[in-house]
Design a protein around this motif. Structure first.
Motif, mmCIF file in Angstrom:
data_model
loop_
_atom_site.group_PDB
_atom_site.id
_atom_site.type_symbol
_atom_site.label_atom_id
_atom_site.label_comp_id
_atom_site.label_asym_id
_atom_site.label_seq_id
_atom_site.Cartn_x
_atom_site.Cartn_y
_atom_site.Cartn_z
ATOM 1 N N TYR A 131 27.419 -67.550 -5.920
ATOM 2 C CA TYR A 131 28.760 -67.767 -6.487
ATOM 3 C C TYR A 131 29.190 -66.494 -7.192
ATOM 4 N N ALA A 132 30.390 -66.008 -6.895
ATOM 5 C CA ALA A 132 30.915 -64.806 -7.538
ATOM 6 C C ALA A 132 32.330 -65.079 -8.004
ATOM 7 N N SER A 133 32.684 -64.502 -9.160
ATOM 8 C CA SER A 133 33.993 -64.750 -9.746
ATOM 9 C C SER A 133 34.742 -63.447 -9.971
ATOM 10 N N SER A 134 35.956 -63.384 -9.447
ATOM 11 C CA SER A 134 36.840 -62.276 -9.772
ATOM 12 C C SER A 134 37.828 -62.776 -10.835
ATOM 13 N N THR A 135 38.384 -61.955 -11.676
ATOM 14 C CA THR A 135 38.658 -60.553 -11.468
ATOM 15 C C THR A 135 37.550 -59.692 -12.077
ATOM 16 N N PRO A 136 37.515 -58.400 -11.604
ATOM 17 C CA PRO A 136 38.297 -57.789 -10.542
ATOM 18 C C PRO A 136 37.815 -58.255 -9.164
ATOM 19 N N LEU A 137 38.569 -57.852 -8.137
ATOM 20 C CA LEU A 137 38.231 -58.232 -6.769
ATOM 21 C C LEU A 137 36.840 -57.758 -6.378
ATOM 22 N N THR A 138 36.461 -56.585 -6.875
ATOM 23 C CA THR A 138 35.170 -55.993 -6.506
ATOM 24 C C THR A 138 33.988 -56.831 -6.977
ATOM 25 N N ALA A 139 34.215 -57.787 -7.893
ATOM 26 C CA ALA A 139 33.114 -58.659 -8.322
ATOM 27 C C ALA A 139 32.613 -59.517 -7.175
ATOM 28 N N GLY A 140 33.427 -59.657 -6.128
ATOM 29 C CA GLY A 140 32.985 -60.428 -4.975
ATOM 30 C C GLY A 140 32.034 -59.682 -4.068
ATOM 31 N N VAL A 141 31.983 -58.352 -4.209
ATOM 32 C CA VAL A 141 31.145 -57.544 -3.313
ATOM 33 C C VAL A 141 29.671 -57.926 -3.416
ATOM 34 N N PRO A 142 29.080 -57.974 -4.636
ATOM 35 C CA PRO A 142 27.661 -58.356 -4.686
ATOM 36 C C PRO A 142 27.420 -59.782 -4.203
ATOM 37 N N GLY A 143 28.413 -60.669 -4.355
ATOM 38 C CA GLY A 143 28.257 -62.014 -3.825
ATOM 39 C C GLY A 143 28.154 -62.007 -2.321
ATOM 40 N N ALA A 144 29.037 -61.240 -1.662
ATOM 41 C CA ALA A 144 28.994 -61.145 -0.201
ATOM 42 C C ALA A 144 27.707 -60.469 0.264
ATOM 43 N N VAL A 145 27.276 -59.432 -0.467
ATOM 44 C CA VAL A 145 26.037 -58.730 -0.123
ATOM 45 C C VAL A 145 24.847 -59.672 -0.230
ATOM 46 N N ALA A 146 24.767 -60.409 -1.342
ATOM 47 C CA ALA A 146 23.644 -61.332 -1.538
ATOM 48 C C ALA A 146 23.632 -62.417 -0.470
ATOM 49 N N SER A 147 24.802 -62.924 -0.134
ATOM 50 C CA SER A 147 24.896 -63.955 0.894
ATOM 51 C C SER A 147 24.376 -63.447 2.233
ATOM 52 N N ARG A 148 24.774 -62.235 2.590
ATOM 53 C CA ARG A 148 24.354 -61.670 3.875
ATOM 54 C C ARG A 148 22.851 -61.365 3.867
ATOM 55 N N LEU A 149 22.364 -60.742 2.789
ATOM 56 C CA LEU A 149 20.945 -60.345 2.748
ATOM 57 C C LEU A 149 20.014 -61.555 2.714
ATOM 58 N N LYS A 150 20.412 -62.584 1.973
ATOM 59 C CA LYS A 150 19.533 -63.739 1.776
ATOM 60 C C LYS A 150 19.801 -64.863 2.782
ATOM 61 N N GLY A 151 20.889 -64.737 3.548
ATOM 62 C CA GLY A 151 21.197 -65.760 4.537
ATOM 63 C C GLY A 151 21.546 -67.098 3.927
ATOM 64 N N VAL A 152 22.356 -67.078 2.847
ATOM 65 C CA VAL A 152 22.722 -68.326 2.165
ATOM 66 C C VAL A 152 24.249 -68.388 2.029
ATOM 67 N N PRO A 153 24.801 -69.594 1.763
ATOM 68 C CA PRO A 153 26.261 -69.740 1.629
ATOM 69 C C PRO A 153 26.805 -69.001 0.406
ATOM 70 N N PHE A 154 28.097 -68.687 0.479
ATOM 71 C CA PHE A 154 28.780 -67.896 -0.555
ATOM 72 C C PHE A 154 30.094 -68.573 -0.931
#
Length: 410
Positions: free
Chosen positions: A108-131
């Motif tokens: 789970y990631a919360s913006s603002t700013p928009l860039t706060a979503g980047v580590p959420g997307a990265v973690a989701s992709r690396l760990k293979g879990v929902p975002f």
């Protein structure tokens, strides 16, 4: 369920800031889930974590939440370049933290700013879990409309990042009906959108929490007190408080006083106007800890949710509005949209157009003349908070969303 939660704005009730992320994380813990929060540790924040102050990340256990404080300074007074550097640094450091974290069940990631979503997307992709991605404001629409993002390249880059983050998220959590409707118009599927407005903490904020000596200490006994609390940045348009105070002075009406509590880049200008124009009906106070706010809100007669006169700000879902409802205080709002509809349809406050100082002054004078109506609107505000925006009700909605995603992921 193990939740990896990214929010650079995360703070606790001992700090003078909204605590949405803290409340949501605590609720998840209370439901038996494990929460790891990756937050930003501003330079002014006093955090002790086993004495390891040289580490770029400090670990602390906060009321059952495992908090990783990234040592990245940020302040509203920062220049645009420094703000963007702080945003980017958090995204980079938090992404590194995500890579090394244990595999969660959901991110789970919360913006603002928009860039706060980047580590959420990265973690989701690396760990293979929902975002799930929470949008407290629409970026880059809001900063672009306010002139913060004004270069073609930076705006194009922000719009590209926005699209990519929306595509990568399994759910988009929004804080206002206006944002939900805007995203639906842009073609995002309704089933992907979840409305979780800011919370009314009906246990913390309560009409009975009044500090009886507060008015006397400020010399405001017998007056209708209108309270503004929170950020004092450009978007907040706090100069309107001084404009309204000056309009009240010109009318010769001394029944109304405005109190402003908070900090931000426009605070100094507001204080200068109070001094230079002799506005003794406008009192500017230092920020107070979140845990002290219930006493202040309960001690006023009406609260002010004001923004600068820009249509984009009608998308906002400000914490102060929902705190006021919980405390049983009518709200004066100056944004034409969801908040206006809420106060007018529920008779829980009044609407005054943004930028209309005479209108704001007139609205406050009218409330001072009708104490019975003011009391009725306060009761309506409390009922609305309990019925639609109570903390546990909305936190349950988010928890159910994350639990569903985690179950699908497994």
């Amino acid at each position: 369920m193990r939740v990896l939660y990214f929010d650079p704005k995360f703070l606790t009730p001992r700090h003078s800031a909204p605590t949405r992320a803290y409340s949501l994380a605590r609720h998840l813990v209370e439901r038996g889930h494990s929460v790891t929060m990756v937050a930003r540790n501003p330079s002014w924040l006093d955090v002790s974590a086993n004495g390891r102050r040289r580490s770029p990340v400090l670990r602390e256990r906060v009321d059952g939440i495992d908090v990783l404080w990234t040592k990245i300074p940020y302040d509203q007074s920062f220049s645009k370049r420094k703000r963007l550097f702080s945003y980017g640094t958090y995204a980079a450091v938090a992404s590194v933290v995500a890579a090394g974290a244990a595999r969660p069940d959901v991110v789970y990631a919360s913006s603002t700013p928009l860039t706060a979503g980047v580590p959420g997307a990265v973690a989701s992709r690396l760990k293979g879990v929902p975002f799930a991605f929470e949008l407290q404001d629409l970026w880059p629409a809001v900063p672009a409309a306010l002139g913060f993002l004004n270069g073609r390249r930076e705006l194009a880059a922000a719009e590209w990042l926005e699209r990519r983050l929306y595509e990568s998220a399994d759910r988009l959590v929004v804080c206002s009906e206006t944002v939900l409707e805007d995203l639906a118009r842009r073609g995002i599927r309704r089933e992907k959108l979840v409305l979780v407005p800011n919370l009314s903490d009906v246990d913390l904020f309560h009409p009975d929490a009044s500090d009886e000596g507060w008015r006397a200490r400020l010399g405001l006994a017998g007056k209708l007190v209108a309270l503004y609390s929170g950020s004092m940045g450009v978007a907040n348009g706090v100069y309107q408080l001084a404009d309204a105070a000056a309009a009240l002075r010109r009318s010769g009406d001394d029944r109304v006083a405005i109190v402003a509590v908070g900090s931000g880049s426009e605070r100094a200008a507001l204080e200068r106007r109070v001094a230079s124009e002799g506005l003794d009906n406008l009192v500017v106070l230092q920020p107070v800890a979140r845990e002290e706010m219930p006493g202040l809100v309960a001690s006023c007669d009406v609260t002010l949710t004001v923004f600068a006169p820009n249509p984009i700000l009608a998308l906002n879902s400000p914490n102060k509005f929902f705190d006021s409802l919980a405390a049983g205080k009518p709200v004066v709002v100056n944004v034409d949209g969801w908040l206006r509809r809420l106060v007018e349809e529920n008779e829980a406050g009044v609407y005054v157009p943004a930028g209309d100082a005479e209108g704001l002054a007139s609205g406050l004078r009218s409330l001072a003349e009708r104490p019975e109506h003011l009391a009725e609107m306060g009761r309506n505000a409390r009922a609305l908070a309990t019925r639609e925006f109570a903390r546990d009700l909305l936190a349950d909605r988010l928890a159910a969303t994350l639990e569903d995603l985690a179950a699908r992921g497994r």
